[in-house]
Design an enzyme around this catalytic site. Structure first.
Site, short mmCIF file in Angstrom:
data_model
loop_
_atom_site.label_atom_id
_atom_site.label_comp_id
_atom_site.label_asym_id
_atom_site.label_seq_id
_atom_site.Cartn_x
_atom_site.Cartn_y
_atom_site.Cartn_z
N GLU A 94 0.82 -1.17 -0.17
CA GLU A 94 -0.08 -0.11 0.05
C GLU A 94 0.86 1.19 -0.01
O GLU A 94 2.07 1.25 0.46
CB GLU A 94 -0.74 -0.12 1.20
CG GLU A 94 -2.08 -1.00 1.02
CD GLU A 94 -3.03 -1.04 2.19
OE1 GLU A 94 -4.17 -0.91 2.10
OE2 GLU A 94 -2.50 -1.09 3.43
N CYS A 107 3.53 8.64 1.35
CA CYS A 107 3.89 7.73 2.08
C CYS A 107 4.19 6.23 1.47
O CYS A 107 3.28 5.63 0.85
CB CYS A 107 3.43 7.36 3.35
SG CYS A 107 3.71 5.98 4.43
N CYS A 114 6.86 -7.12 6.58
CA CYS A 114 8.26 -6.91 7.22
C CYS A 114 8.72 -7.57 8.28
O CYS A 114 7.94 -8.42 8.92
CB CYS A 114 7.67 -5.56 8.04
SG CYS A 114 9.28 -4.72 8.93
N CYS A 118 7.52 -5.46 15.11
CA CYS A 118 6.98 -4.66 16.06
C CYS A 118 5.54 -5.19 16.49
O CYS A 118 4.62 -5.46 15.48
CB CYS A 118 6.86 -3.26 15.54
SG CYS A 118 8.64 -2.82 15.19
N CYS A 121 2.26 -3.31 15.26
CA CYS A 121 2.30 -3.07 13.65
C CYS A 121 1.37 -4.15 13.12
O CYS A 121 1.94 -5.40 13.05
CB CYS A 121 3.23 -2.72 13.30
SG CYS A 121 3.75 -2.65 11.56
N CYS A 337 0.14 4.96 10.35
CA CYS A 337 1.16 4.51 11.07
C CYS A 337 0.99 2.97 11.45
O CYS A 337 0.19 2.82 12.25
CB CYS A 337 1.71 5.33 12.13
SG CYS A 337 3.09 4.75 12.79
S1 SF4 Z 1 6.67 -0.78 12.76
FE1 SF4 Z 1 5.73 -2.35 11.19
S2 SF4 Z 1 6.64 -1.81 9.31
FE2 SF4 Z 1 7.74 -0.53 10.78
S3 SF4 Z 1 9.69 -1.78 11.25
FE3 SF4 Z 1 8.12 -2.37 12.61
S4 SF4 Z 1 7.08 -4.08 11.95
FE4 SF4 Z 1 8.05 -3.05 10.24
#
Ligand code: SF4
Length: 362
Positions: A94, A107, A114, A118, A121, A337
């Site tokens: 996206e 963005c 990823c 995190c 996220c 975010c």
């Molecule tokens: S916030 Fe999400 S996209 Fe950013 S590094 Fe952490 S897991 Fe990856």
């Protein structure tokens, strides 16, 4: 879309120059093609009307301009637009266009998924599939630019969509060259922000190669004990090594650093956390960008109350830390975010740069 024998034009700008040379065509044709693409006026070679028809046909046989398609286009009341992009191999990413006064900020994503993990996220829920190619990164920029009317241009780029940008540093740097080149999109490097979770080796590579961009480091916790839980990759690194790499970037670039901190209700939002954070950042020429958490469906985290947010802020201001709270944009279309997913997303929201160039997630 490409067939296997075609070259992805946006992936390697030099390929067109070589092809023109090898086929007895004047070199200036490469500049003409580039202008059509960067100004967003041509969807295909056929539309490039200042090129001879025979050349247009040959280029169409040998080169693909686009390798991805728009699977979904969502528009919010506040002018934010989000594209779900389908890649040639079936991957989904996206990217977002944000309008804020005269600013036209995009963005963009750097990976499919990823690997940083995190916990708050959505982008990393399923791990990482692969890095985006340089061409796929540039395609996001061009697709978003084409959403603007003819008299508007992109002004800022934040690399904080899906993925960890510095885990794909080589392809990203090549794409940002095109973004900042006067024959490319012509966006000043000062208006381009790379947001990273903090990978010291890649940060140092950036420092050595081209420290012209704005760097934003996502901390999210003031000590390793908590950060190891929230940002698992921290177990192998540690905050102090990240801060040292950020300092080296600043020394080389002279660009003030941004540190990002997603404020999670009851997790990292206490007065003690604020004090500890102030201790880490004190004396650094940095902006602290605090992002009250955007809830993600299926994840057990919440936005802190207004009272908690105010107290957190006041504690840092008492310590003379330069602090900014990010404006929320795009919540209604799930464009904020840390909430992008690589499949069709249930909820995303992208946080938007306010004054300097503040990224969302990295
Ligand atoms: S916030 Fe999400 S996209 Fe950013 S590094 Fe952490 S897991 Fe990856």
């Amino acid at each position: 879309m490409t067939d296997k024998s075609q070259i992805h034009l946006l992936d390697d700008p030099t390929s067109l120059k070589s092809w023109l040379k090898n086929n007895g065509q004047p070199a200036f044709r490469a500049g003409q093609v580039q202008k059509w693409l960067m100004e967003g006026r041509a969807e295909d070679f056929e539309a490039m009307t200042n090129l001879p028809a025979a050349l247009r046909n040959e280029l169409a046989e040998n080169f693909a301009i686009w390798t991805s398609t728009i699977a979904k286009h969502t528009v919010a009341d506040d002018g934010t637009e989000k594209l779900l992009v389908a890649l040639a191999d079936g991957g989904r990413i996206e990217c977002v266009l944000l309008r804020d006064g005269d600013r036209r900020t995009i963005c963009i994503s750097s990976q499919v998924g990823c690997a940083m993990g995190c916990v708050f996220c959505a982008s990393g829920l399923d791990g990482v599939d692969r890095n985006l190619t340089t061409g796929e990164i540039i395609e996001q920029m061009l697709k978003l630019q084409r959403l603007l009317p003819a008299d508007e241009r992109l002004s800022h780029i934040v690399v904080m969509g899906m993925g960890e940008p510095l885990a794909n540093v080589d392809n990203l740097m090549a794409a940002l060259e095109t973004a900042s080149d006067s024959d490319g999109l012509g966006i000043s490097p000062r208006r381009i922000t790379i947001s990273t979770v903090g990978l010291p080796t890649a940060m140092d590579k950036l420092t050595r190669s081209n420290p012209r961009y704005h760097l934003a480091v996502s901390l999210h916790a003031p000590n390793d004990r908590l950060r190891n839980q929230l940002v698992p990759v921290n177990n192998k690194i540690g905050i102090d090594k990240i801060l040292a790499a950020a300092d080296r970037y600043f020394d080389m670039s002279g660009r003030r650093l941004t540190f990002e901190y997603v404020l999670l209700g009851g997790i990292n939002d206490s007065i003690e956390h604020a004090r500890e954070l102030a201790g880490k950042l004190k004396g650094r020429p940095a902006l602290l960008n605090v992002i009250p958490y955007n809830p993600v469906v299926g994840l057990p985290y919440s936005t802190p109350s207004q009272g908690v947010i105010r107290a957190f802020r006041e504690e840092l201001e008492k310590a003379n830390i330069t602090i900014k709270f990010r404006k929320r944009k795009g919540d209604k279309i799930n464009a904020a975010c840390g909430q992008l997913r690589r499949s069709t997303p249930p909820a995303i929201s992208i946080e938007l740069p306010t004054s300097k160039s503040q990224p969302a997630s990295d």
